[in-house]
Design an enzyme around this catalytic site. Sequence first.
Site, mmCIF file in Angstrom:
data_model
loop_
_atom_site.group_PDB
_atom_site.id
_atom_site.type_symbol
_atom_site.label_atom_id
_atom_site.label_comp_id
_atom_site.label_asym_id
_atom_site.label_seq_id
_atom_site.Cartn_x
_atom_site.Cartn_y
_atom_site.Cartn_z
ATOM 1 N N TYR A 59 -2.795 4.113 -2.782
ATOM 2 C CA TYR A 59 -2.922 3.112 -3.834
ATOM 3 C C TYR A 59 -2.244 1.790 -3.480
ATOM 4 O O TYR A 59 -1.246 1.787 -2.762
ATOM 5 C CB TYR A 59 -2.419 3.626 -5.184
ATOM 6 C CG TYR A 59 -1.078 4.284 -5.219
ATOM 7 C CD1 TYR A 59 -0.863 5.521 -4.617
ATOM 8 C CD2 TYR A 59 -0.031 3.714 -5.914
ATOM 9 C CE1 TYR A 59 0.365 6.143 -4.672
ATOM 10 C CE2 TYR A 59 1.204 4.341 -5.992
ATOM 11 C CZ TYR A 59 1.390 5.554 -5.362
ATOM 12 O OH TYR A 59 2.615 6.172 -5.425
ATOM 13 N N ASP B 71 0.862 -1.190 0.000
ATOM 14 C CA ASP B 71 0.000 0.000 0.000
ATOM 15 C C ASP B 71 0.890 1.229 0.000
ATOM 16 O O ASP B 71 1.884 1.273 0.739
ATOM 17 C CB ASP B 71 -0.889 0.042 1.261
ATOM 18 C CG ASP B 71 -2.085 -0.891 1.164
ATOM 19 O OD1 ASP B 71 -2.752 -1.095 2.200
ATOM 20 O OD2 ASP B 71 -2.354 -1.423 0.064
ATOM 21 N N LYS C 172 -1.844 -0.936 -10.430
ATOM 22 C CA LYS C 172 -2.150 -0.004 -9.335
ATOM 23 C C LYS C 172 -3.652 0.137 -9.182
ATOM 24 O O LYS C 172 -4.382 0.163 -10.170
ATOM 25 C CB LYS C 172 -1.537 1.374 -9.619
ATOM 26 C CG LYS C 172 -0.025 1.349 -9.714
ATOM 27 C CD LYS C 172 0.567 2.650 -10.213
ATOM 28 C CE LYS C 172 2.079 2.499 -10.381
ATOM 29 N NZ LYS C 172 2.695 3.642 -11.080
ATOM 30 N N HIS D 157 5.101 7.979 -14.182
ATOM 31 C CA HIS D 157 6.008 6.951 -13.686
ATOM 32 C C HIS D 157 5.519 5.552 -14.043
ATOM 33 O O HIS D 157 4.316 5.307 -14.188
ATOM 34 C CB HIS D 157 6.132 7.033 -12.169
ATOM 35 C CG HIS D 157 6.600 8.369 -11.677
ATOM 36 N ND1 HIS D 157 6.331 8.833 -10.415
ATOM 37 C CD2 HIS D 157 7.327 9.363 -12.279
ATOM 38 C CE1 HIS D 157 6.862 10.036 -10.256
ATOM 39 N NE2 HIS D 157 7.472 10.381 -11.386
HETATM 40 C C1 LIG Z 1 7.026 4.996 -5.239
HETATM 41 C C2 LIG Z 1 7.849 4.765 -4.013
HETATM 42 C C3 LIG Z 1 8.743 5.714 -3.534
HETATM 43 N N1 LIG Z 1 9.484 5.469 -2.409
HETATM 44 C C4 LIG Z 1 10.389 6.509 -1.928
HETATM 45 C C5 LIG Z 1 11.423 6.943 -2.949
HETATM 46 C C6 LIG Z 1 11.635 8.397 -2.646
HETATM 47 O O1 LIG Z 1 12.638 8.542 -1.654
HETATM 48 C C7 LIG Z 1 10.301 8.866 -2.060
HETATM 49 C C8 LIG Z 1 9.454 9.640 -3.052
HETATM 50 O O2 LIG Z 1 9.375 8.857 -4.231
HETATM 51 P P1 LIG Z 1 8.848 9.515 -5.561
HETATM 52 O O3 LIG Z 1 9.377 10.899 -5.707
HETATM 53 O O4 LIG Z 1 9.076 8.528 -6.667
HETATM 54 O O5 LIG Z 1 7.267 9.594 -5.245
HETATM 55 P P2 LIG Z 1 6.167 10.004 -6.313
HETATM 56 O O6 LIG Z 1 6.629 11.128 -7.176
HETATM 57 O O7 LIG Z 1 4.910 10.164 -5.548
HETATM 58 O O8 LIG Z 1 6.054 8.720 -7.254
HETATM 59 C C9 LIG Z 1 4.892 7.913 -7.276
HETATM 60 O O9 LIG Z 1 3.896 8.665 -7.891
HETATM 61 C C10 LIG Z 1 3.452 8.253 -9.170
HETATM 62 C C11 LIG Z 1 2.205 9.007 -9.485
HETATM 63 C C12 LIG Z 1 3.280 6.791 -9.271
HETATM 64 O O10 LIG Z 1 2.371 6.273 -9.917
HETATM 65 C C13 LIG Z 1 4.260 5.918 -8.622
HETATM 66 O O11 LIG Z 1 3.604 5.032 -7.742
HETATM 67 C C14 LIG Z 1 5.301 6.604 -7.878
HETATM 68 O O12 LIG Z 1 6.354 6.788 -8.811
HETATM 69 O O13 LIG Z 1 9.610 7.678 -1.658
HETATM 70 C C15 LIG Z 1 9.383 4.278 -1.719
HETATM 71 O O14 LIG Z 1 10.068 4.060 -0.697
HETATM 72 N N2 LIG Z 1 8.520 3.319 -2.165
HETATM 73 C C16 LIG Z 1 7.751 3.511 -3.293
HETATM 74 O O15 LIG Z 1 6.964 2.599 -3.644
#
Ligand SMILES: Cc1cn([C@H]2C[C@H](O)[C@@H](COP(=O)(O)OP(=O)(O)O[C@H]3O[C@H](C)C(=O)[C@H](O)[C@H]3O)O2)c(=O)[nH]c1=O
Length: 190
Positions: free
Chosen positions: A135, A50, A75, A65
Amino acid sequence: MGKIKVTNTFLKGVKIIEPKAFGDNRGYFMESYNAEELSEAGIHTKFIQDNQSLSSEPGIVRGLHYQLNPKCQTKLLRALTGAILDVVVDIRKGSPTFGQWGGFILSEYNHRQLLIPKGFAHGFCTLTPNVNVFYKVDEFYAPEYDRGIMWNDPAIGIHWPVSNPILSEKDKNHPLLEDAEMNFEVGVDD
Ligand SMILES: Cc1cn([C@H]2C[C@H](O)[C@@H](COP(=O)(O)OP(=O)(O)O[C@H]3O[C@H](C)C(=O)[C@H](O)[C@H]3O)O2)c(=O)[nH]c1=O
């Protein structure tokens, strides 16, 4: 039985899921996730993680992404608070809708959820402050397989509600669709 409505979209495999909310003088109750109800609607995905993100302002875009095979993710996404324009882009080689995008308003008010199958790039734009997106995914996070496509790629032509969104540094530097690394085939049962 009969507590969710599942609607197909023009993108094969992308489905809108609307759980039934039981309202009363206090507010409402709904089963926001029920594996049996989904299975009866033909959705048998085994979710194992989750995720939840808070986006504090309107005009934030997270995305586009996806994770490459063999870690690509299905998802099941909803907005716990606030409202988003949720966007998916078909990046399945051989798909008749390859490169096409779909946009869906998900909010705490319409209780809508979006099922996003493997082979789609995903992103959203916040439409309100204080957006909590929740999600489920069916593959664990695998950063070495994490990939992105530019939110404003003209070849995709997404109609975002903002022209100058708040972005992470990562989301400012993705390739265009034509240069993106992809390894998805449209499935026979998609
Ligand atoms: C996705 C994810 C990220 N992280 C860590 C990695 C980074 O240190 C931090 C932020 O990650 P990120 O900038 O990739 O988060 P979002 O920009 O919200 O990315 C997500 O948002 C878009 C809309 C998506 O569909 C994906 O699920 C996912 O890529 O959380 C985790 O530890 N586990 C995870 O499953």
